[in-house]
Design an enzyme around this catalytic site. Sequence first.
Site, PDB file in Angstrom:
ATOM      1  N   GLY A 195      -3.335  -6.040   0.749  1.00 40.75           N
ATOM      2  CA  GLY A 195      -2.450  -5.722   1.867  1.00 40.75           C
ATOM      3  C   GLY A 195      -1.634  -4.487   1.540  1.00 40.75           C
ATOM      4  O   GLY A 195      -2.067  -3.662   0.717  1.00 40.75           O
ATOM      5  N   SER A 196      -0.485  -4.384   2.125  1.00 39.62           N
ATOM      6  CA  SER A 196       0.297  -3.156   1.983  1.00 39.62           C
ATOM      7  C   SER A 196       0.989  -3.097   0.617  1.00 39.62           C
ATOM      8  O   SER A 196       1.226  -4.128  -0.029  1.00 39.62           O
ATOM      9  CB  SER A 196       1.339  -3.090   3.092  1.00 39.62           C
ATOM     10  OG  SER A 196       2.260  -4.139   2.936  1.00 39.62           O
ATOM     11  N   THR A 197       1.344  -1.898   0.221  1.00 40.92           N
ATOM     12  CA  THR A 197       2.055  -1.706  -1.042  1.00 40.92           C
ATOM     13  C   THR A 197       3.414  -2.403  -0.988  1.00 40.92           C
ATOM     14  O   THR A 197       3.843  -3.019  -1.974  1.00 40.92           O
ATOM     15  CB  THR A 197       2.204  -0.204  -1.332  1.00 40.92           C
ATOM     16  OG1 THR A 197       0.878   0.340  -1.504  1.00 40.92           O
ATOM     17  CG2 THR A 197       3.002   0.056  -2.588  1.00 40.92           C
ATOM     18  N   ALA A 198       4.078  -2.359   0.152  1.00 39.16           N
ATOM     19  CA  ALA A 198       5.400  -2.996   0.260  1.00 39.16           C
ATOM     20  C   ALA A 198       5.291  -4.493   0.001  1.00 39.16           C
ATOM     21  O   ALA A 198       6.093  -5.063  -0.765  1.00 39.16           O
ATOM     22  CB  ALA A 198       5.990  -2.729   1.645  1.00 39.16           C
ATOM     23  N   THR A 199       4.308  -5.151   0.592  1.00 40.23           N
ATOM     24  CA  THR A 199       4.158  -6.592   0.359  1.00 40.23           C
ATOM     25  C   THR A 199       3.728  -6.858  -1.076  1.00 40.23           C
ATOM     26  O   THR A 199       4.157  -7.832  -1.692  1.00 40.23           O
ATOM     27  CB  THR A 199       3.143  -7.193   1.354  1.00 40.23           C
ATOM     28  OG1 THR A 199       3.560  -6.872   2.675  1.00 40.23           O
ATOM     29  CG2 THR A 199       3.058  -8.692   1.219  1.00 40.23           C
ATOM     30  N   GLY A 200       2.887  -6.004  -1.625  1.00 39.82           N
ATOM     31  CA  GLY A 200       2.481  -6.158  -3.025  1.00 39.82           C
ATOM     32  C   GLY A 200       3.689  -6.161  -3.958  1.00 39.82           C
ATOM     33  O   GLY A 200       3.769  -6.970  -4.890  1.00 39.82           O
ATOM     34  N   GLU A 228      -4.631  -5.301  -4.463  1.00 38.54           N
ATOM     35  CA  GLU A 228      -5.377  -4.227  -3.784  1.00 38.54           C
ATOM     36  C   GLU A 228      -4.484  -3.759  -2.643  1.00 38.54           C
ATOM     37  O   GLU A 228      -4.393  -4.401  -1.597  1.00 38.54           O
ATOM     38  CB  GLU A 228      -6.699  -4.763  -3.233  1.00 38.54           C
ATOM     39  CG  GLU A 228      -7.675  -5.247  -4.296  1.00 38.54           C
ATOM     40  CD  GLU A 228      -8.370  -4.117  -5.049  1.00 38.54           C
ATOM     41  OE1 GLU A 228      -8.044  -2.929  -4.811  1.00 38.54           O
ATOM     42  OE2 GLU A 228      -9.226  -4.417  -5.891  1.00 38.54           O
TER      43      GLU A 228
HETATM   44  P1  NAD Z   1       0.592  -6.690   4.951  1.00 36.56           P
HETATM   45  O1  NAD Z   1       1.066  -6.388   3.563  1.00 36.56           O
HETATM   46  O2  NAD Z   1       1.544  -6.536   6.059  1.00 36.56           O
HETATM   47  O3  NAD Z   1       0.088  -8.214   5.035  1.00 36.56           O
HETATM   48  C1  NAD Z   1      -0.910  -8.717   4.176  1.00 36.56           C
HETATM   49  C2  NAD Z   1      -0.712 -10.213   3.989  1.00 36.56           C
HETATM   50  O4  NAD Z   1       0.480 -10.461   3.244  1.00 36.56           O
HETATM   51  C3  NAD Z   1      -0.576 -11.003   5.296  1.00 36.56           C
HETATM   52  O5  NAD Z   1      -1.337 -12.180   5.177  1.00 36.56           O
HETATM   53  C4  NAD Z   1       0.909 -11.305   5.346  1.00 36.56           C
HETATM   54  O6  NAD Z   1       1.241 -12.464   6.073  1.00 36.56           O
HETATM   55  C5  NAD Z   1       1.229 -11.497   3.877  1.00 36.56           C
HETATM   56  N1  NAD Z   1       2.628 -11.330   3.515  1.00 36.56           N
HETATM   57  C6  NAD Z   1       3.581 -10.631   4.156  1.00 36.56           C
HETATM   58  N2  NAD Z   1       4.759 -10.692   3.482  1.00 36.56           N
HETATM   59  C7  NAD Z   1       4.530 -11.447   2.382  1.00 36.56           C
HETATM   60  C8  NAD Z   1       5.331 -11.841   1.273  1.00 36.56           C
HETATM   61  N3  NAD Z   1       6.601 -11.481   1.160  1.00 36.56           N
HETATM   62  N4  NAD Z   1       4.750 -12.595   0.304  1.00 36.56           N
HETATM   63  C9  NAD Z   1       3.453 -12.937   0.382  1.00 36.56           C
HETATM   64  N5  NAD Z   1       2.648 -12.600   1.408  1.00 36.56           N
HETATM   65  C10 NAD Z   1       3.180 -11.855   2.394  1.00 36.56           C
HETATM   66  O7  NAD Z   1      -0.725  -5.808   5.136  1.00 36.56           O
HETATM   67  P2  NAD Z   1      -1.618  -5.628   6.475  1.00 36.56           P
HETATM   68  O8  NAD Z   1      -0.827  -4.821   7.452  1.00 36.56           O
HETATM   69  O9  NAD Z   1      -2.169  -6.928   6.885  1.00 36.56           O
HETATM   70  O10 NAD Z   1      -2.841  -4.752   5.907  1.00 36.56           O
HETATM   71  C11 NAD Z   1      -2.852  -3.354   5.914  1.00 36.56           C
HETATM   72  C12 NAD Z   1      -2.585  -2.790   4.521  1.00 36.56           C
HETATM   73  O11 NAD Z   1      -3.486  -3.392   3.593  1.00 36.56           O
HETATM   74  C13 NAD Z   1      -2.822  -1.302   4.416  1.00 36.56           C
HETATM   75  O12 NAD Z   1      -1.804  -0.714   3.651  1.00 36.56           O
HETATM   76  C14 NAD Z   1      -4.148  -1.202   3.675  1.00 36.56           C
HETATM   77  O13 NAD Z   1      -4.341  -0.002   2.976  1.00 36.56           O
HETATM   78  C15 NAD Z   1      -4.063  -2.378   2.769  1.00 36.56           C
HETATM   79  N6  NAD Z   1      -5.388  -2.801   2.336  1.00 36.56           N
HETATM   80  C16 NAD Z   1      -5.748  -2.585   1.038  1.00 36.56           C
HETATM   81  C17 NAD Z   1      -7.032  -2.918   0.608  1.00 36.56           C
HETATM   82  C18 NAD Z   1      -7.467  -2.675  -0.814  1.00 36.56           C
HETATM   83  O14 NAD Z   1      -8.539  -3.164  -1.202  1.00 36.56           O
HETATM   84  N7  NAD Z   1      -6.714  -1.945  -1.617  1.00 36.56           N
HETATM   85  C19 NAD Z   1      -7.940  -3.490   1.507  1.00 36.56           C
HETATM   86  C20 NAD Z   1      -7.527  -3.711   2.827  1.00 36.56           C
HETATM   87  C21 NAD Z   1      -6.246  -3.368   3.215  1.00 36.56           C
END
Ligand code: NAD
Length: 480
Positions: free
Chosen positions: A232-237, A254
């Site tokens: 997911g996003s870098t911020a959530t990571g 990732e």
């Molecule tokens: P996101 O970070 O908003 O959400 C991803 C997941 O995290 C969701 O299931 C969400 O409910 C969960 N989440 C949110 N806050 C959380 C927290 N505090 N603790 C635990 N889980 C939480 O990302 P998104 O908008 O769904 O996806 C888009 C992003 O993902 C883009 O930045 C994209 O580049 C990245 N991405 C990376 C890869 C990779 O392999 N590197 C692959 C696909 C997408």
Amino acid sequence: MTTNDTLATPTLDTYDGLLAAITPSAGETREVLDPATGAVVGLAPVHTVDDLEAAITAATLAQPAWAALGHEARSAVMVRAADAIDAASEALAQLLSREQGKPLNGPNARFEVGGASAWLRTAAATPLDSEVLIDDGTTHAAITYRPIGVVGAIGPWNWPMMISIWQIAPALRMGNAVVVKPSEYTPLSVLALVAVLNQVLPEGLVTVVSGGRAIGAGLAVHPGIGKVMFTGSTATGKAIIKSSADTVKRLTLELGGNDAGIVLPDADPEAIAEGLFWGAFINTGQTCAALKRLYVHDDIYDAVCDALTAVAAKMPMGVGTDESNVLGPLQNKAQFDIVAGLVQSAKDSGARVLIGGNPDLAAPGFFYPTTLIADIDDDNPLVREEQFGPALPIMRYTDLEDVIARANSVDVGLGGSVWSSDLVAARAVAARLDTGTVWINAHGAVHPMIPFGGSKQSGYGLEFGVEGLKALGVPQVING
Ligand code: NAD
């Protein structure tokens, strides 16, 4: 437990059957809407923290027997789970297309379901033997990988089935149970995929908990979870790193990307145009390792812009279930607004729109037209930030050192690409890009045997291949 049975006749191989199987019969639900039409696709359960507890308990109970089966027997079950995906593939693709928005055709929904099956099969088939490190007559040391226990899998909305399998498949192979937390935007796709897998898998081994951020945060902090696989996003990571710290969880992260492509002056614009297009616009640009910044040498800048515009002009965008389309809507309004805002900032700066940039705001669906922007500065938000949508900025360069520095100037490093007719020269440039992967004359292609992961703030840990299996185990050295 059904490990010794023959595969039960799939009941989930029709769209209606699949949808019925995942529609909750009780409890709180919410409507999931088709991003192309606004029509209701289905009802998703709104799970609670109590549901999360129940899933972790069930996983904890199921995991030891699964681990005890050993690699060979687990792999055999995984192959049957892949067969179940294949049997339900068209129903899965239809649901994915309606919920996520991606077309059935092109590198989209059918491609994604096929990929899910392929990754599962490869994770089952990849050999992983105990490795003897030293055996010199006085010292004998070997390394092997033990199961972690229960793995939490948290995923995004762009490739919901494929990314869930990337997390589930190696976890299962290594003897773990999995609790899956799909994106709140695409829960049905993951519920359906896991329902199909669970025709074959032991009860409780893989459970989907469908909810919002609180469920993800609950997984990341829970002492019963040994590892979080997060995409997911870098911020959530960053939030997950913090919330997993108290229990010292293992993490594979990732995260976001802002991949650069560099076109060297000897490249053939016509020959590379279609590869550049799909590198940037696969899944309508909603791909982590998509080409998001394109740097083209001044000598061929206009020719590349012309060739890319010609390819873009002929790629149909529309409702995903229409067989003729290969590009779809943005998956949600928030992402549409991000893309619209970034393109507007580019237009406001005086950059040149080659195609697109003019969404029809009165039309249904979150469709943003395929957009190419030329003569744009590196400090424009469309270049600096991750657009995650169908808008590609194209920058000019003359000096190789300068363009390498510009490509490396962001704080993320997922992928990159070099485009040239000279493989040796291209590899030399590739080695200087600070990214997890560099493709040559392609961008974003992944393979189940080739490790994939990011550098800098694109995250850490590798997925796929032998390295990806090792990441789902606890290394143990036996010395003696
Ligand atoms: P996101 O970070 O908003 O959400 C991803 C997941 O995290 C969701 O299931 C969400 O409910 C969960 N989440 C949110 N806050 C959380 C927290 N505090 N603790 C635990 N889980 C939480 O990302 P998104 O908008 O769904 O996806 C888009 C992003 O993902 C883009 O930045 C994209 O580049 C990245 N991405 C990376 C890869 C990779 O392999 N590197 C692959 C696909 C997408």
